[in-house]
Design an enzyme around this catalytic site. Sequence first.
Site, mmCIF file in Angstrom:
data_model
loop_
_atom_site.group_PDB
_atom_site.id
_atom_site.type_symbol
_atom_site.label_atom_id
_atom_site.label_comp_id
_atom_site.label_asym_id
_atom_site.label_seq_id
_atom_site.Cartn_x
_atom_site.Cartn_y
_atom_site.Cartn_z
ATOM 1 N N LYS A 40 2.003 7.466 10.154
ATOM 2 C CA LYS A 40 1.711 7.634 11.579
ATOM 3 C C LYS A 40 2.856 7.068 12.427
ATOM 4 O O LYS A 40 3.383 5.996 12.124
ATOM 5 C CB LYS A 40 0.395 6.936 11.906
ATOM 6 C CG LYS A 40 -0.082 7.111 13.349
ATOM 7 C CD LYS A 40 -1.432 6.418 13.512
ATOM 8 C CE LYS A 40 -1.982 6.530 14.921
ATOM 9 N NZ LYS A 40 -3.296 5.871 15.054
ATOM 10 N N SER B 113 -6.362 8.808 17.277
ATOM 11 C CA SER B 113 -4.944 8.983 17.521
ATOM 12 C C SER B 113 -4.139 9.340 16.280
ATOM 13 O O SER B 113 -2.945 9.614 16.367
ATOM 14 C CB SER B 113 -4.384 7.701 18.142
ATOM 15 O OG SER B 113 -4.564 6.599 17.253
ATOM 16 N N SER C 2 -9.797 5.893 15.209
ATOM 17 C CA SER C 2 -8.605 6.742 15.119
ATOM 18 C C SER C 2 -8.224 7.201 13.721
ATOM 19 O O SER C 2 -7.304 7.993 13.563
ATOM 20 C CB SER C 2 -7.402 6.027 15.743
ATOM 21 O OG SER C 2 -7.537 5.989 17.139
#
Length: 466
Positions: free
Chosen positions: A81, A156, A180
């Site tokens: 990420k 996210s 997330s």
Amino acid sequence: MNPVDLAFTSALEQARLIRTKEISPVELTQLYLDRIAQLDPQLGSFYTVTAEGAIADARSKAERLSESELPPFFGVPIGIKDLNPVEGVPCSYGLKVARNQIAMQDDLVVTRLKQAGFIILGKTATSQLASFPYTEAPGFPPARNPWNLEYTPGGSSGGSSAAVAAGLCAIAQGSDGGGSVRGPAACCGLVGLKPSRGRISMAPIGEALGGFAVNGALAHTVADVAAFLDVTAGYVTGDPYWLPDPETSFLEATQRQLEPLRIGLVTEIEPIGKADSTCVQAVEKIAHLLEAMGHTIEPLTLDFSEMIEPFTLIWRTQTDVGVPPFLLEKVNRWLWWRAKFTSAGRYAKSRQQLQIFARKVVELCDRFDVLLTPTYMYPTIRVGEWAKLSPASTIDQIIRWIAPCPAFNVTGQPGISIPAGFDANGVPIGVQLVGRPADEATILALAAQIEQVQPWIGIRPAMAQT
């Protein structure tokens, strides 16, 4: 094995195929780089692809295959990420102004993934500052759901979920400060694990949400996320939170035979109300399955009313990262200004309120071995669905959608989202299993039990079958 089947093979099985020299790290890495080049222009799942470095690492690993001891994920590609620094690679945090900012060191979780033998394919898309449950950072293409490109893959960690669901990597790292990892997993038909607070060190920098945020994984199988936890878990000197090492590995926990469990069934959360009927049906389907396995199901209504205001106050403070507010997208800019007028006393009071709330929730949950909830309160939204709303209305919609998740960031309990079917638009639905504090083993074992009865790894988006 044909290339599509190999792309959707579990990470642990890929590691086995590499160790037995049935495939090479170079072959597997090139397969994923080719799929990224072909499919990612539609998905927007990667912000940066480190093709040259990945191939060089794969070639180096190919020369080591004769070694007697290889780490568990040796030669398996992974996405990281774009909130977690990888040395020598841009780390944008979803900020256009930082998209070429090169990280000077690895995040500890990245170091541990490298030590486990993973090959880093690149940095996956995130919402700006990881603020939102969709991944539409200004200056970047929106991340899209491979099951239906009109819909979000969540956020996210939306780039990680889209990449795994489309077969651009078998496993990806994510982080979860309010859902997330679990939310994107639900949106894309994956397994998403949020470990307990303190299970994976957040060194060397830490996180800005007072222990709410943790690193986790998204994958096709429960075994893969359990093995990810095995290679990333562990205390580092100076960590503000820590847990003792488990007696057995988390991967071994997935093979554990469970005694009948007492499971709390949640379909209603106050002050939001009852979940959408599609999500309720998904939870009830899993509940019936668990009853057939011999577990006891007891309905439970949770009340998170006391949490919403202080959690939102704490959350908005993470938008102050030293970036001028005009460089933030409109909701983050609105949060930034509200944070500027938040006193230290009010912040401290909110922390105290959340600690009191956490005690109440953990005490309530203590009479259950596991909670079963929808991952989100209603099905996945379209890309840009809330773009024209005011910031206040957007925050209200977010609170309603993700309601089952943030409370367990506050309590620090572990949670895992697993696939539970599809909505009317062909987009996956997920359900969440929440364990007692520090008890990842039970939810991993239970999720593996469900997976064995209704395996989901062979179900793939049509766009990814090329």
